[in-house]
Scaffold this motif. Structure first.
Motif, PDB file in Angstrom:
ATOM      1  N   TYR A  86      80.410  -6.356 -27.360  1.00  0.00           N
ATOM      2  CA  TYR A  86      79.193  -5.745 -27.893  1.00  0.00           C
ATOM      3  C   TYR A  86      78.985  -4.341 -27.331  1.00  0.00           C
ATOM      4  CZ  TYR A  86      77.442  -9.908 -30.309  1.00  0.00           C
ATOM      5  OH  TYR A  86      77.272 -10.948 -31.178  1.00  0.00           O
ATOM      6  N   GLU A  96      71.860  -9.831 -21.767  1.00  0.00           N
ATOM      7  CA  GLU A  96      72.107  -9.899 -23.210  1.00  0.00           C
ATOM      8  C   GLU A  96      73.464 -10.581 -23.477  1.00  0.00           C
ATOM      9  OE1 GLU A  96      69.810  -9.681 -25.104  1.00  0.00           O
ATOM     10  OE2 GLU A  96      70.203  -8.625 -26.955  1.00  0.00           O
ATOM     11  N   LEU A 148      73.975 -13.999 -25.717  1.00  0.00           N
ATOM     12  CA  LEU A 148      74.767 -14.100 -26.947  1.00  0.00           C
ATOM     13  C   LEU A 148      76.124 -14.773 -26.754  1.00  0.00           C
ATOM     14  CD1 LEU A 148      73.912 -10.772 -28.770  1.00  0.00           C
ATOM     15  CD2 LEU A 148      73.327 -13.085 -29.461  1.00  0.00           C
ATOM     16  N   SER A 192      72.077 -22.372 -27.459  1.00  0.00           N
ATOM     17  CA  SER A 192      72.095 -21.303 -28.463  1.00  0.00           C
ATOM     18  C   SER A 192      70.873 -21.370 -29.388  1.00  0.00           C
ATOM     19  CB  SER A 192      73.385 -21.368 -29.275  1.00  0.00           C
ATOM     20  OG  SER A 192      73.519 -22.639 -29.851  1.00  0.00           O
ATOM     21  N   HIS A 229      68.442 -19.227 -27.562  1.00  0.00           N
ATOM     22  CA  HIS A 229      68.867 -17.811 -27.507  1.00  0.00           C
ATOM     23  C   HIS A 229      68.817 -17.117 -28.861  1.00  0.00           C
ATOM     24  CE1 HIS A 229      71.239 -18.595 -23.537  1.00  0.00           C
ATOM     25  NE2 HIS A 229      69.949 -18.451 -23.360  1.00  0.00           N
ATOM     26  N   LEU A 230      68.920 -17.885 -29.936  1.00  0.00           N
ATOM     27  CA  LEU A 230      68.936 -17.258 -31.263  1.00  0.00           C
ATOM     28  C   LEU A 230      67.637 -17.508 -32.028  1.00  0.00           C
ATOM     29  CD1 LEU A 230      72.640 -18.026 -32.244  1.00  0.00           C
ATOM     30  CD2 LEU A 230      71.681 -15.892 -31.394  1.00  0.00           C
ATOM     31  N   GLY A 281      70.391 -11.808 -33.505  1.00  0.00           N
ATOM     32  CA  GLY A 281      71.847 -11.616 -33.553  1.00  0.00           C
ATOM     33  C   GLY A 281      72.277 -10.259 -33.033  1.00  0.00           C
ATOM     34  N   PHE A 291      72.767  -7.258 -30.285  1.00  0.00           N
ATOM     35  CA  PHE A 291      72.935  -7.036 -28.839  1.00  0.00           C
ATOM     36  C   PHE A 291      72.056  -5.845 -28.468  1.00  0.00           C
ATOM     37  CE2 PHE A 291      75.137  -5.404 -25.075  1.00  0.00           C
ATOM     38  CZ  PHE A 291      75.431  -6.567 -24.379  1.00  0.00           C
TER      39      PHE A 291
END
Ligand code: HEM
Length: 533
Positions: free
Chosen positions: A336, A379, A383, A418, A421-422, A431, A433
């Motif tokens: 990223y 971050e 991700l 996840s 986190h999402l 989604g 970064f």
């Protein structure tokens, strides 16, 4: 045969068939009635097949090659925040549920159906009995304390130095590009091995970072899904003699050698726990034995014997839990950062200014104070799927209320990291970064939602070591190297869920490597303040 004996023989057969059919059908009927009418989970929505059999999940785990986590996303879109994903299993997609399941006061225990798949029954990680956990944890924790990490920081730095040297020596733009994924996997494998066992296998020095140990580990990962649904696989793994495994599955040779190596180490330390001959520092086994022999463990609580099996199982798990989890965070982070010139620029500027003389190593304590680097690592943790699988827990006596739903005792519940986190309600544009999200005045409220290391009493025991290696690896890479991706780092990638991720090679656009790669050309960073006559 006369007609009377024929009649009695045939009625005997008829009776046998009747008894056999009754014996088979009755339990089936009872199962049907229970599932249709009495199962308390009946009110939770989910696919019909999943309500009947856990082979629904097996299909995605095995047939779809680590595809369960992707299927879970679809299921939540179809059925909402709580889905019945197995006869006795619920999966949640609700931050409140995460807090309820994994809180430090939760009385939920690890689900033996999930943790029993690992062929290391005697390790802390696989323990489901809270009494054993509370006896064991104080023995394991000191070796991974912040103080111990600072004491052994040089061993981590020395692997990072070798990584940087190898990248510069063998992968400058006139040479073959490096496979960054393999490079970072080798580095974290070496770090955990040196840290725990005080000896390095130095996989980071292998040409092109190709070494058979990592290939062997890749071969084993899909076996995790098999063992999850077919315990016979675990029995076969555990009961096949070390010498036979490589004959049956040649690619497993190096994984078996590693296990044997750990067992030999354990034997040596058990023979004389005062001797450190052959080790560069006291190993995790010395530390475990010190704790156990000082009476903190079996002696006082009498929960478990001090055995070679215990130490070997802990050693095997430390290596498994402490290598690819960290490398996947770094590889996704690098990907990223390299994909976004603005992020890269800010990170490099901060590092250059805070660490002017790069020939002198920067200490962990310096790097962890850098706000932008810290935001980049957070971050990356958000991700990257360090641990991909939903971490299943069993609801304790009396049942529990999870995100407003009453869930009966004995139910297996989970929410994969996840899904936190999402979650767009927590992390806007999830989604993307965006290190800046961690640098806002109200960012503190996000911290509790960074759950890469899990939460509660069974969260990661290696967190201090993980943070240290993440700072040293990311800091050194972006302070010392100029990386030019030779593959598309903006393309989507797929991580197969084998408890830890296995990156899908096609999506990461590479040719011949066994696992996904970010290929890069490497250059030593030019000093911005370099004076040229
Ligand atoms: C970025 C790196 C890492 C990530 C993302 C990570 C993540 C996690 C997570 C999510 C758990 C909870 C698992 C569960 O509930 O079943 C866990 C547990 C654990 N981790 Fe890590 N981990 C990392 C690095 C490490 C390291 C370096 C070690 C060192 C040996 C380690 C050792 C362990 C152990 C022993 C457990 C089990 C703790 C218990 O069951 O009480 N991890 N880790």
């Amino acid at each position: 045969m006369d007609s009377t004996s024929w009649l009695s023989a045939s009625s005997f057969h008829a009776n046998t068939i009747l008894v056999a059919s009754t014996c088979t059908l009755l339990p089936c009927l009872a199962y049907v009635i229970f599932q249709r009418l009495l199962n308390p989970l009946i009110r939770f929505p989910g696919p019909t097949l999943a309500k009947w059999t856990s082979y629904y999940m097996a299909y995605y785990d095995i047939w779809k090659g680590g595809g369960w986590i992707e299927q879970l996303q679809e299921l939540h879109q179809l059925y909402g925040p709580v889905v019945r994903v197995g006869p006795n299993q619920l999966h949640f997609n609700d931050p409140q549920a995460y807090a309820d399941i994994y809180s430090s006061t939760s009385k939920f225990t690890k689900d033996p159906d999930l943790y029993g798949l690992f062929p290391a029954d005697d390790s802390l990680f696989t323990q489901t009995d809270p009494r054993k956990v509370s006896a064991r944890k104080p023995l394991v924790a000191p070796f991974f304390s912040r103080q111990m990490v600072l004491t052994l920081e040089e061993t981590i730095q020395s692997t990072v130095d070798t990584l940087i040297r190898q990248l510069l020596k063998n992968h400058s733009s006139s040479q073959a590009p490096a496979n960054l994924n393999l490079a970072l996997r080798s580095a974290t494998f070496d770090i955990i091995t040196t840290y725990c066992f005080a000896k390095s296998i130095n996989t980071v020095s292998y040409p092109n970072f190709h070494n058979d140990i990592l290939v062997s580990m890749d071969t084993m990962l899909p076996a995790i899904s098999l063992a999850k649904h077919f315990r016979i696989v675990k029995l076969i793994i555990l009961n096949t003699p070390h010498w036979l495994t490589p004959i049956l599955v040649p690619s497993m040779k190096h994984a078996v050698d590693q296990l044997k190596d750990v067992e030999d180490m354990v034997e040596r330390v058990m023979k004389d726990s005062n001797s450190e001959t052959g080790f560069s520092h006291r190993t995790v086994f010395h530390s475990l034995l010190d704790g156990a022999q000082s009476g903190g463990y079996g002696a006082r609580r009498k929960t478990h014997a001090i055995t070679k099996r215990w130490l070997a199982d802990e050693g095997a798990i430390f290596r498994f839990a402490g290598s690819d989890t960290g490398s996947s965070t770094c590889v996704i982070g690098c990907r990223y950062v390299l994909a976004d010139g603005e992020v890269l620029g800010k990170l490099v500027k901060e590092l250059d200014e805070a660490w002017p003389d790069k020939s002198v190593p920067a200490r962990f304590e310096l790097l962890e104070k850098l706000p932008y680097l810290t935001a980049v690592i957070k971050e990356s943790l958000r991700l990257s799927p360090g641990v991909t699988s939903p971490l299943a827990r069993i609801v304790g006596a009396g049942g529990a209320t999870i995100a407003g739903h009453f869930v009966p005792e004995g139910t297996s519940v989970a929410m994969a990291n996840s899904f936190v986190h999402l979650n767009p309600d927590i992390f806007a544009d999830p989604g993307r970064f965006k290190p800046e999200r961690w640098l806002q005045p109200d960012s503190i409220s996000l911290e509790k939602h960074l759950v890469a290391f899990g939460k509660g009493s069974r969260s990661c025991i290696g967190t201090n070591l993980a943070w240290c290696e993440l700072y040293l690896i990311m800091g050194n890479i972006f302070r010392k190297l100029d990386l030019t991706p030779t593959t598309d780092v903006r393309s989507p990638y797929r991580a197969r869920d084998y408890f830890v991720p296995l990156f899908d090679e096609d999506i990461l656009h590479h040719d011949s490597d066994s696992r996904g790669a970010v290929k890069i050309d490497v250059m030593a960073k030019k000093e911005r303040f370099e004076f040229v006559n």
